[in-house]
Design a protein around this motif. Structure first.
Motif, short mmCIF file in Angstrom:
data_model
loop_
_atom_site.label_atom_id
_atom_site.label_comp_id
_atom_site.label_asym_id
_atom_site.label_seq_id
_atom_site.Cartn_x
_atom_site.Cartn_y
_atom_site.Cartn_z
N GLY A 114 65.39 17.34 3.83
CA GLY A 114 64.51 16.21 3.57
C GLY A 114 63.64 15.96 4.80
O GLY A 114 64.09 16.11 5.93
N ALA A 115 62.38 15.59 4.57
CA ALA A 115 61.47 15.30 5.69
C ALA A 115 61.66 13.85 6.15
O ALA A 115 61.39 12.91 5.40
CB ALA A 115 60.03 15.54 5.26
N VAL A 116 62.14 13.71 7.37
CA VAL A 116 62.28 12.37 7.96
C VAL A 116 61.00 12.02 8.70
O VAL A 116 60.57 10.87 8.73
CB VAL A 116 63.50 12.33 8.91
CG1 VAL A 116 63.62 10.98 9.59
CG2 VAL A 116 64.79 12.66 8.14
N ASN A 117 60.39 13.03 9.31
CA ASN A 117 59.07 12.86 9.93
C ASN A 117 58.05 12.81 8.80
O ASN A 117 57.83 13.79 8.10
CB ASN A 117 58.79 14.03 10.86
CG ASN A 117 57.46 13.88 11.59
OD1 ASN A 117 56.54 13.23 11.10
ND2 ASN A 117 57.36 14.50 12.75
N LEU A 118 57.44 11.65 8.62
CA LEU A 118 56.59 11.46 7.44
C LEU A 118 55.20 12.09 7.60
O LEU A 118 54.39 12.05 6.68
CB LEU A 118 56.50 9.97 7.09
CG LEU A 118 57.88 9.37 6.75
CD1 LEU A 118 57.78 7.88 6.49
CD2 LEU A 118 58.53 10.08 5.56
N ASN A 119 54.96 12.72 8.75
CA ASN A 119 53.76 13.55 8.87
C ASN A 119 53.96 14.90 8.18
O ASN A 119 53.01 15.66 8.02
CB ASN A 119 53.40 13.79 10.34
CG ASN A 119 53.07 12.50 11.05
OD1 ASN A 119 52.37 11.66 10.50
ND2 ASN A 119 53.59 12.34 12.25
N PHE A 120 55.19 15.21 7.84
CA PHE A 120 55.51 16.49 7.20
C PHE A 120 55.63 16.26 5.69
O PHE A 120 56.49 15.49 5.24
CB PHE A 120 56.83 17.06 7.72
CG PHE A 120 56.87 17.34 9.21
CD1 PHE A 120 55.73 17.25 10.00
CD2 PHE A 120 58.07 17.72 9.81
CE1 PHE A 120 55.77 17.52 11.36
CE2 PHE A 120 58.13 17.99 11.17
CZ PHE A 120 56.98 17.88 11.95
N GLN A 121 54.78 16.95 4.93
CA GLN A 121 54.79 16.74 3.48
C GLN A 121 55.85 17.57 2.79
O GLN A 121 56.19 18.66 3.25
CB GLN A 121 53.43 17.10 2.89
CG GLN A 121 52.38 16.05 3.20
CD GLN A 121 51.02 16.44 2.66
OE1 GLN A 121 50.75 17.61 2.38
NE2 GLN A 121 50.17 15.44 2.51
N LYS A 122 56.31 17.05 1.65
CA LYS A 122 57.27 17.86 0.90
C LYS A 122 56.57 19.11 0.40
O LYS A 122 55.38 19.10 0.10
CB LYS A 122 57.89 17.06 -0.25
CG LYS A 122 57.05 16.84 -1.46
CD LYS A 122 57.92 16.20 -2.55
CE LYS A 122 57.04 15.78 -3.72
NZ LYS A 122 57.78 15.02 -4.73
N GLY A 123 57.31 20.20 0.40
CA GLY A 123 56.73 21.49 0.03
C GLY A 123 56.29 22.29 1.25
O GLY A 123 55.97 23.46 1.14
N SER A 124 56.27 21.64 2.44
CA SER A 124 55.91 22.40 3.64
C SER A 124 57.17 22.92 4.34
O SER A 124 58.29 22.61 3.93
CB SER A 124 55.05 21.55 4.58
OG SER A 124 55.77 20.44 5.06
N LEU A 125 56.94 23.70 5.38
CA LEU A 125 58.06 24.34 6.07
C LEU A 125 58.18 23.81 7.49
O LEU A 125 57.18 23.44 8.11
CB LEU A 125 57.83 25.86 6.13
CG LEU A 125 57.59 26.58 4.80
CD1 LEU A 125 57.27 28.05 5.04
CD2 LEU A 125 58.82 26.46 3.90
N MET A 126 59.39 23.78 8.01
CA MET A 126 59.61 23.36 9.40
C MET A 126 60.51 24.37 10.11
O MET A 126 61.60 24.68 9.64
CB MET A 126 60.26 21.97 9.44
CG MET A 126 60.38 21.40 10.84
SD MET A 126 61.33 19.86 10.91
CE MET A 126 62.95 20.50 11.37
N LEU A 127 60.01 24.84 11.25
CA LEU A 127 60.81 25.72 12.10
C LEU A 127 61.70 24.84 12.97
O LEU A 127 61.23 23.87 13.57
CB LEU A 127 59.86 26.54 12.99
CG LEU A 127 60.48 27.53 13.96
CD1 LEU A 127 61.17 28.68 13.22
CD2 LEU A 127 59.41 28.09 14.90
N LEU A 128 62.98 25.18 13.04
CA LEU A 128 63.87 24.36 13.86
C LEU A 128 63.68 24.69 15.33
O LEU A 128 63.81 25.85 15.75
CB LEU A 128 65.34 24.56 13.45
CG LEU A 128 65.82 23.64 12.32
CD1 LEU A 128 65.02 23.85 11.05
CD2 LEU A 128 67.29 23.86 12.05
N ASP A 129 63.38 23.63 16.08
CA ASP A 129 63.22 23.76 17.51
C ASP A 129 64.53 23.38 18.18
O ASP A 129 64.87 23.85 19.27
CB ASP A 129 62.07 22.83 17.93
CG ASP A 129 61.97 22.67 19.42
OD1 ASP A 129 61.91 23.71 20.09
OD2 ASP A 129 61.99 21.52 19.91
#
Ligand code: HPA
Length: 271
Positions: A114-129
């Protein structure tokens, strides 16, 4: 799960033809389609692998695959094990131990989050830092297996910097939006309350999910470089929270996994 069990499982797989894989891949909830891109050489159901737990979630297939992706020998888990299913941390992480014993040098992980950072839209991808574990247990609890790694493994760079750079380059080349951020693992299986989403944000989350951290801890323990991409399946806005269904999560995952597949293939090519 002791060292001997791990070797038993690895030896069984070697006998089945899982020989000299260089990349390990874990496919998360709703993210099994990468398998269509693999030239499958061998395939074994988890239920047929000694010491492997059997996956209980409908959306997880529970198959271990050996094959080639972009010319690289890989071993892929179609379906992973979650804490909420009732498995021990040792069971959850056994496949990563076994991958390393089979010779894997790189671990690529995916998950739905789930996206907690609301600048990140659902359907996008996040690389874990980086990550924060809110799981109540740790896979390294108990007597340390010195053959595998140290008692107090370093976690200053849990996600390999070089691999993450390859992933970011892949995102540019493939024209896939790839955010970067902190993943928090929670035990689940319930989704979070509004107050919990506020809390997760305050303590530093960009995304939240119910997996991955145990596998990453074990990979770090064995100095197995890993990278993880979260497919953001829903937006966790405490001020406008709607109920999310598993079906919705799976639908978004199915759409977004196309980008994830491009990234994983691209990284395999550049390894
Ligand atoms: N929490 C919230 N949303 C999610 C999760 C989670 O653990 N996993 C996928 N979407």
């Amino acid at each position: 799960m002791n060292y001997q069990n791990m070797h038993e499982t690895a030896n069984f797989l070697k006998e089945q033809g899982f020989v000299n894989p260089v990349v390990g891949i874990i496919l998360g909830t709703g993210l099994g389609k990468l398998v269509d891109e693999i030239k499958i050489l061998k395939k074994v159901s988890y239920s047929d692998i000694p010491n492997f737990p059997v996956s209980t979630v409908e959306s997880h297939k529970g198959v271990l695959i050996f094959g080639e992706l972009e010319g690289r020998k890989i071993v892929a888990m179609q379906g992973r094990f979650h804490y909420y299913e009732g498995y021990s941390m040792q069971q959850i992480t056994l496949p990563v131990r076994v991958m390393k014993l089979l010779g894997v040098e790189t671990l690529l992980i995916s998950n739905a989050a789930g996206a907690v950072n609301l600048n990140f839209q659902k359907g996008s991808l996040m690389l874990l830092d980086d990550h924060i574990s809110l799981l109540p247990e740790n896979p390294l609890t108990g007597k340390n297996i010195d053959e595998l790694g140290p008692r107090f493994p370093d976690m200053s760079q849990p996600y390999d910097e070089q691999l993450n750079n390859l992933m970011k380059n892949a995102a540019i080349e493939e024209k896939v939006t790839l955010h970067e951020g902190v993943y928090i693992s929670v035990p689940g299986p319930n989704l979070e309350t509004r107050a919990e989403y506020r809390y997760l944000k305050i303590i530093g989350a960009d995304a939240v999910g119910m997996s991955t951290v145990p596998e990453v801890i074990v990979a770090n323990h064995m100095q197995l470089p890993c990278a993880c991409v979260s497919v953001l399946t829903d937006e966790c806005d405490p001020e406008h929270l709607h109920p999310v269904s598993l079906q919705e999560i799976l639908d978004v995952a199915a759409e977004a996994e196309k980008g994830m597949i491009k990234l994983f293939k691209n990284v395999c090519r550049s390894l």
